[in-house]
Write an enzyme that holds these catalytic residues in place. Sequence first.
Site, PDB file in Angstrom:
ATOM      1  N   PRO A 181       0.814  -1.223   0.000  1.00 51.61           N
ATOM      2  CA  PRO A 181       0.000   0.000   0.000  1.00 51.61           C
ATOM      3  C   PRO A 181       0.846   1.271   0.000  1.00 51.61           C
ATOM      4  CG  PRO A 181      -0.850  -1.602   1.590  1.00 51.61           C
ATOM      5  CD  PRO A 181       0.471  -2.123   1.126  1.00 51.61           C
ATOM      6  N   PHE A 182       0.293   2.299  -0.600  1.00 55.66           N
ATOM      7  CA  PHE A 182       0.884   3.649  -0.625  1.00 55.66           C
ATOM      8  C   PHE A 182       2.247   3.669  -1.317  1.00 55.66           C
ATOM      9  CE2 PHE A 182      -1.585   3.203   3.358  1.00 55.66           C
ATOM     10  CZ  PHE A 182      -2.696   3.952   2.978  1.00 55.66           C
ATOM     11  N   ARG A 183       2.462   2.712  -2.227  1.00 54.43           N
ATOM     12  CA  ARG A 183       3.694   2.597  -2.987  1.00 54.43           C
ATOM     13  C   ARG A 183       4.928   2.339  -2.118  1.00 54.43           C
ATOM     14  NH1 ARG A 183       2.998   3.380  -8.107  1.00 54.43           N
ATOM     15  NH2 ARG A 183       5.241   3.566  -8.467  1.00 54.43           N
ATOM     16  N   LEU A 184       4.716   1.806  -0.929  1.00 56.05           N
ATOM     17  CA  LEU A 184       5.831   1.440  -0.048  1.00 56.05           C
ATOM     18  C   LEU A 184       6.128  -0.045  -0.270  1.00 56.05           C
ATOM     19  CD1 LEU A 184       4.750   3.381   3.173  1.00 56.05           C
ATOM     20  CD2 LEU A 184       6.347   4.088   1.372  1.00 56.05           C
TER      21      LEU A 184
END
Length: 206
Positions: A181-184
């Site tokens: 999630p959230f490009r992490l």
Amino acid sequence: MAATGLTSGDFTEESEPFGLFGAWLKDAEGSEINDPNAVALATVDEHGMPNLRMVLLKGYDEQGFVFYTNFESQKGREILGQKKAAMCFHWKSLRRQVRLRGEVEVVSDAEADAYYATRPRGSRIGAWASKQSRPLEGRFALEKSVAEYTAKYALGDIPRPAHWSGFRIKPVSIEFWHDRPFRLHDRVEFRRETPDGPWEKVRMYP
């Protein structure tokens, strides 16, 4: 998500890449609709210009990643000229990607013969009939060539053309990427100095 019990977080604890790749490919075989072994293959021509196309992975082990092609094709000529290539697997259903690159060697005649013998008869005829990557004056010319070789090899075995064989990419880098999630994202690279050297594992910023 993985059939092996690995999750998006703990795959980063793996100490070598080939077992992890095998686990991910097995997962893809259960989730991808078509061709879980499809992979983008990147090569470079004599002018330094890159080329990219999809091929099918036909085998892998600790020696490298194998695919087969016409050596007179564009990719065949480029690989024989540069002896280097890269691959990228993307399994959308699993939100995973694997990238690798390295030196390339030609598989043995025994390996190529063994795989060629497993191909459908029509595919073996096609290996003779298609002048891959060269201009085609019309569909009829291809169909005529297929008919000619079908007649030539109407009975008995169809030998493997000398210009048709396999390449093995011997990776010096294999990177595993898993969407978070959230490009992490989770991103781990296994790297080594030579195709026969020890692996170093590095966790990367996403």
